[in-house]
Scaffold this motif. Structure first.
Motif, PDB file in Angstrom:
ATOM      1  N   VAL A  41      -6.759   3.134  -2.597  1.00 43.71           N
ATOM      2  CA  VAL A  41      -5.974   2.039  -3.133  1.00 43.71           C
ATOM      3  C   VAL A  41      -6.402   1.838  -4.591  1.00 43.71           C
ATOM      4  N   TYR A  42      -5.433   1.684  -5.488  1.00 39.52           N
ATOM      5  CA  TYR A  42      -5.712   1.444  -6.898  1.00 39.52           C
ATOM      6  C   TYR A  42      -5.359   0.005  -7.249  1.00 39.52           C
ATOM      7  N   VAL A  43      -6.319  -0.711  -7.856  1.00 38.64           N
ATOM      8  CA  VAL A  43      -6.096  -2.081  -8.307  1.00 38.64           C
ATOM      9  C   VAL A  43      -6.606  -2.183  -9.735  1.00 38.64           C
ATOM     10  N   ASP A  44      -5.724  -2.580 -10.652  1.00 36.01           N
ATOM     11  CA  ASP A  44      -6.079  -2.730 -12.069  1.00 36.01           C
ATOM     12  C   ASP A  44      -6.814  -1.503 -12.601  1.00 36.01           C
ATOM     13  N   GLY A  45      -6.335  -0.316 -12.234  1.00 38.84           N
ATOM     14  CA  GLY A  45      -6.904   0.925 -12.733  1.00 38.84           C
ATOM     15  C   GLY A  45      -8.187   1.355 -12.051  1.00 38.84           C
ATOM     16  N   LYS A  46      -8.638   0.637 -11.041  1.00 43.11           N
ATOM     17  CA  LYS A  46      -9.866   0.984 -10.337  1.00 43.11           C
ATOM     18  C   LYS A  46      -9.520   1.452  -8.930  1.00 43.11           C
ATOM     19  N   GLU A  47     -10.186   2.495  -8.463  1.00 42.51           N
ATOM     20  CA  GLU A  47      -9.913   3.039  -7.136  1.00 42.51           C
ATOM     21  C   GLU A  47     -10.869   2.426  -6.114  1.00 42.51           C
ATOM     22  N   TYR A  48     -10.320   1.999  -4.967  1.00 39.57           N
ATOM     23  CA  TYR A  48     -11.098   1.442  -3.866  1.00 39.57           C
ATOM     24  C   TYR A  48     -10.798   2.240  -2.606  1.00 39.57           C
TER      25      TYR A  48
ATOM     26  N   SER B 176      -0.381  -7.232  -5.122  1.00 40.23           N
ATOM     27  CA  SER B 176      -1.593  -7.236  -5.934  1.00 40.23           C
ATOM     28  C   SER B 176      -1.958  -5.857  -6.444  1.00 40.23           C
ATOM     29  N   ILE B 177      -1.575  -4.844  -5.717  1.00 41.73           N
ATOM     30  CA  ILE B 177      -1.933  -3.472  -6.062  1.00 41.73           C
ATOM     31  C   ILE B 177      -0.705  -2.580  -5.995  1.00 41.73           C
ATOM     32  N   TYR B 178      -0.877  -1.345  -6.421  1.00 38.65           N
ATOM     33  CA  TYR B 178       0.193  -0.348  -6.362  1.00 38.65           C
ATOM     34  C   TYR B 178       0.161   0.341  -5.003  1.00 38.65           C
ATOM     35  N   TYR B 179       1.328   0.515  -4.408  1.00 34.54           N
ATOM     36  CA  TYR B 179       1.465   1.156  -3.102  1.00 34.54           C
ATOM     37  C   TYR B 179       2.387   2.364  -3.206  1.00 34.54           C
ATOM     38  N   ASP B 180       2.190   3.328  -2.289  1.00 32.70           N
ATOM     39  CA  ASP B 180       3.108   4.466  -2.236  1.00 32.70           C
ATOM     40  C   ASP B 180       4.224   4.230  -1.225  1.00 32.70           C
ATOM     41  N   GLU B 181       4.155   3.135  -0.483  1.00 27.58           N
ATOM     42  CA  GLU B 181       5.224   2.698   0.419  1.00 27.58           C
ATOM     43  C   GLU B 181       5.142   1.187   0.523  1.00 27.58           C
ATOM     44  N   PHE B 182       6.168   0.557   1.089  1.00 26.94           N
ATOM     45  CA  PHE B 182       6.201  -0.907   1.142  1.00 26.94           C
ATOM     46  C   PHE B 182       4.960  -1.431   1.863  1.00 26.94           C
ATOM     47  N   PRO B 183       4.303  -2.480   1.334  1.00 29.42           N
ATOM     48  CA  PRO B 183       3.063  -2.993   1.914  1.00 29.42           C
ATOM     49  C   PRO B 183       3.238  -3.471   3.364  1.00 29.42           C
TER      50      PRO B 183
ATOM     51  N   ARG C  52      -1.671  10.967  -1.309  1.00 24.30           N
ATOM     52  CA  ARG C  52      -0.695  11.668  -0.474  1.00 24.30           C
ATOM     53  C   ARG C  52       0.386  12.341  -1.313  1.00 24.30           C
ATOM     54  N   GLY C  53       0.341  12.160  -2.638  1.00 27.74           N
ATOM     55  CA  GLY C  53       1.320  12.785  -3.523  1.00 27.74           C
ATOM     56  C   GLY C  53       2.584  11.985  -3.709  1.00 27.74           C
ATOM     57  N   LEU C  54       2.603  10.727  -3.252  1.00 28.53           N
ATOM     58  CA  LEU C  54       3.790   9.874  -3.376  1.00 28.53           C
ATOM     59  C   LEU C  54       3.646   8.965  -4.596  1.00 28.53           C
ATOM     60  N   PRO C  55       4.756   8.606  -5.256  1.00 24.88           N
ATOM     61  CA  PRO C  55       4.680   7.734  -6.431  1.00 24.88           C
ATOM     62  C   PRO C  55       4.186   6.331  -6.057  1.00 24.88           C
ATOM     63  N   LEU C  56       3.371   5.754  -6.944  1.00 19.98           N
ATOM     64  CA  LEU C  56       2.838   4.404  -6.733  1.00 19.98           C
ATOM     65  C   LEU C  56       3.726   3.372  -7.411  1.00 19.98           C
ATOM     66  N   SER C  57       3.904   2.216  -6.756  1.00 19.46           N
ATOM     67  CA  SER C  57       4.740   1.135  -7.293  1.00 19.46           C
ATOM     68  C   SER C  57       4.185  -0.217  -6.896  1.00 19.46           C
ATOM     69  N   LEU C  58       4.430  -1.210  -7.749  1.00 22.81           N
ATOM     70  CA  LEU C  58       4.240  -2.604  -7.371  1.00 22.81           C
ATOM     71  C   LEU C  58       5.521  -3.042  -6.687  1.00 22.81           C
ATOM     72  N   TYR C  59       5.425  -4.013  -5.805  1.00 24.97           N
ATOM     73  CA  TYR C  59       6.617  -4.544  -5.150  1.00 24.97           C
ATOM     74  C   TYR C  59       6.743  -6.015  -5.507  1.00 24.97           C
ATOM     75  N   LYS C  60       7.944  -6.390  -5.944  1.00 27.84           N
ATOM     76  CA  LYS C  60       8.223  -7.770  -6.353  1.00 27.84           C
ATOM     77  C   LYS C  60       9.289  -8.340  -5.422  1.00 27.84           C
ATOM     78  N   LEU C  61       9.004  -9.509  -4.854  1.00 31.59           N
ATOM     79  CA  LEU C  61       9.954 -10.217  -4.002  1.00 31.59           C
ATOM     80  C   LEU C  61      10.510 -11.389  -4.795  1.00 31.59           C
ATOM     81  N   VAL C  62      11.819 -11.523  -4.837  1.00 34.62           N
ATOM     82  CA  VAL C  62      12.459 -12.704  -5.429  1.00 34.62           C
ATOM     83  C   VAL C  62      12.861 -13.573  -4.254  1.00 34.62           C
ATOM     84  N   ILE C  63      12.323 -14.798  -4.212  1.00 30.93           N
ATOM     85  CA  ILE C  63      12.548 -15.673  -3.068  1.00 30.93           C
ATOM     86  C   ILE C  63      13.232 -16.962  -3.510  1.00 30.93           C
TER      87      ILE C  63
END
Length: 160
Positions: free
Chosen positions: A1-8, A45-52, A97-108
């Protein structure tokens, strides 16, 4: 998992996430506080390769803090739009896993508090005025749908 450029590792991230202390909500105007916000956005909060997953928290605007999707829905909010934001060029572009990373934004959004309804005398509208009203609604729908809005959200927005 990548958060603010740091890998966890996943276990490390879950510990960080579970001990996260949300910021105190900003004070709001008395009238806005009485009615509460009607719209907000929530970002992962972090970038995901699929919906959180369902237990992931989103950072929400309008003083809502960090909420899961279930907490958002139980609080009376509805999710109008989900936006996938690609990671910037300065961050890793792909997951292990080779999948593109994205943030997900919900408009509520949620309906406004009920206000007293004052009856307005009905007046006859001309056929020209009714056609003009329908034209405005269709333009609103075209604009809303073209911006990626859900049909149900756009219909509610454009018929008010």
């Amino acid at each position: 998992v990548y958060v603010d450029g740091k890998e966890y590792r996943w276990e490390e991230w879950k510990k960080v996430r579970d001990t996260y202390q949300p910021e105190a909500p900003a004070p709001t105007a008395p009238q806005a506080a009485a009615l509460g916000p009607r719209a907000a956005s929530c970002v992962s909060s972090i970038y995901y390769d699929e919906f959180p997953s369902d237990d992931e928290r989103f950072r929400c605007s309008a003083g809502l803090g960090a909420l899961t999707r279930d907490e958002i829905l139980k609080s009376g909010w509805k999710i109008d739009l989900i936006e996938k934001i690609p990671s910037p060029a300065s961050s890793p572009q792909q997951s292990p896993r080779g999948l593109p990373l994205s943030l997900y934004k919900l408009v509520i959004s949620r309906a406004a508090a009920a206000s007293p309804v004052v009856p307005v005398p009905q007046r006859a509208e001309s056929a020209t005025a009714r056609r003009a009203l329908r034209r405005e609604d269709s333009l609103c729908m075209d604009d809303c749908l073209g911006a990626g809005g859900l049909r149900s959200f756009c219909q509610e927005r454009c018929t008010n």
